[in-house]
Design an enzyme around this catalytic site. Sequence first.
Site, PDB file in Angstrom:
ATOM      1  N   CYS A   1     -54.547  27.763  80.203  1.00  0.00           N
ATOM      2  CA  CYS A   1     -55.852  27.916  79.567  1.00  0.00           C
ATOM      3  C   CYS A   1     -56.569  29.149  80.103  1.00  0.00           C
ATOM      4  O   CYS A   1     -56.562  29.432  81.297  1.00  0.00           O
ATOM      5  CB  CYS A   1     -56.773  26.717  79.734  1.00  0.00           C
ATOM      6  SG  CYS A   1     -56.485  25.414  78.534  1.00  0.00           S
TER       7      CYS A   1
HETATM    8  N1  GLN Z   1     -54.896  23.807  80.524  1.00  0.00           N
HETATM    9  C1  GLN Z   1     -56.177  23.524  80.432  1.00  0.00           C
HETATM   10  O1  GLN Z   1     -56.997  24.058  81.169  1.00  0.00           O
HETATM   11  C2  GLN Z   1     -56.547  22.471  79.404  1.00  0.00           C
HETATM   12  C3  GLN Z   1     -58.032  22.231  79.193  1.00  0.00           C
HETATM   13  C4  GLN Z   1     -58.303  20.877  78.544  1.00  0.00           C
HETATM   14  N2  GLN Z   1     -57.998  19.820  79.435  1.00  0.00           N
HETATM   15  C5  GLN Z   1     -57.482  20.733  77.275  1.00  0.00           C
HETATM   16  O2  GLN Z   1     -56.650  19.885  77.179  1.00  0.00           O
HETATM   17  O3  GLN Z   1     -57.669  21.446  76.342  1.00  0.00           O
END
Ligand code: GLN
Length: 424
Positions: A14
């Site tokens: 992310c």
């Molecule tokens: N990899 C992440 O940071 C994911 C962010 C959030 N938990 C999502 O599922 O979108």
Amino acid sequence: MLRKEGEIRIPSGCAIAGIIDKTGRRSINGRTIIDAIAVMHDRANGLGGGFAGYGIYPEYANAYAFHVFYDDLQARQETERYFDRYFDVANMSRIPVKKHPRIGDAPLIWRYFVNPLFNRIQEERGEIDEEKFIADTVFYINTAIEGAYIFSSGKNMGIFKAVGFPEDVGEFYRLEEYDGYCWTAHGRYPTNTPGWWGGCHPFALLDHSVVHNGEISSYDTNRRTIEMFGYTCSLLTDTEAITYIIDYLKRKAGFDYEDIARIIAAPFWEEIERMPEEAARRAKLLCNTYASLLITGPFSIICGFNKGLMALNDRLKLRSMVAGEKDDVVYIASEESAIRAVCPDIEGIWAPPGRRAHHRPRERGGLTWESIIYIRNLKSTGMSTAAFSAGSVSANARRKCTPWIRKRGSCAPTRASSWIVSAA
Ligand SMILES: NC(=O)CC[C@H](N)C(=O)O
């Protein structure tokens, strides 16, 4: 050799980015935020990208801008009947998109600029609080009308999101045709939840929007608590709960962003013990009263709102986030490279250490906003990858979303470090 689910780890998955012109000038074109997030392509996996733009609808600045995904015509007709009943619809159209080779399975995507019909809402619904009625409308449409999702509901701002890599999503929505004073962006690598259009970031309610890197290990507690206050989580991503918590603490409980940061990324008890008496008393009060709104697990978030940004990290700074400033513009991103891509001569990039709040005072006369950078390190309760189990999603949400959910692998337990910025 084919590596299976669970054998592949994206260490920091992310990407988040935010840019704000503190003067409020609409000086930032949508292309700039695309260029920033594109640099962090490898932090996403193509299962979600999105943007929030503020100041992008000056011609309808006083109307609420609803952006809506529809599964089919029937969902659209039912939703529009509801809009016609309670709103003066000043303008409605499909959101302009362009065909993109890497964006597919698109729902119908519509935009409405609406003004609430105050008298009718008061007579029929007994409601006199305009913002509450807008929020109620969002929850009603998203839960009661099959295949309809309002994913953006603020004034003079809008969310644009889709399944895909963020740079492709930005091009799909033709963001170079919009200018704003503030943008945020997200490239998604989902943790334990599906990659589908409604579940992409940013998540938004009224003018608040949230992009998030991390995983909430307290998700179930946070979701149950916020649902007791009239919010319904229907979008199948942990980040949705953060958005509603911030809306609740600001709009309903009346806290400022500094206190909101103290609640969702509360100081450690050892830290509180070292505070002066009055500050310690207040910190304890917030921790005890809002214990179930404390967000545990690693995170960096950027929360956009009208006239500002707040950036926040977990208390241990387990997700990366840096910031920089040049003239009147503040840049925030998971990685420095994203800032340098759009502002090569940035002055002073900083990655503030944990457990310290950094305040940037009003800089000179004429500025209407203050830029504040907070760092909060969150005590992680462990890097649980199962924090958001399938069973924690309501049956209604599951039923509504199923047709859109991409079945591709979507979990990425992640490790990194990060933080938040806010301008209020
Ligand atoms: N990899 C992440 O940071 C994911 C962010 C959030 N938990 C999502 O599922 O979108």
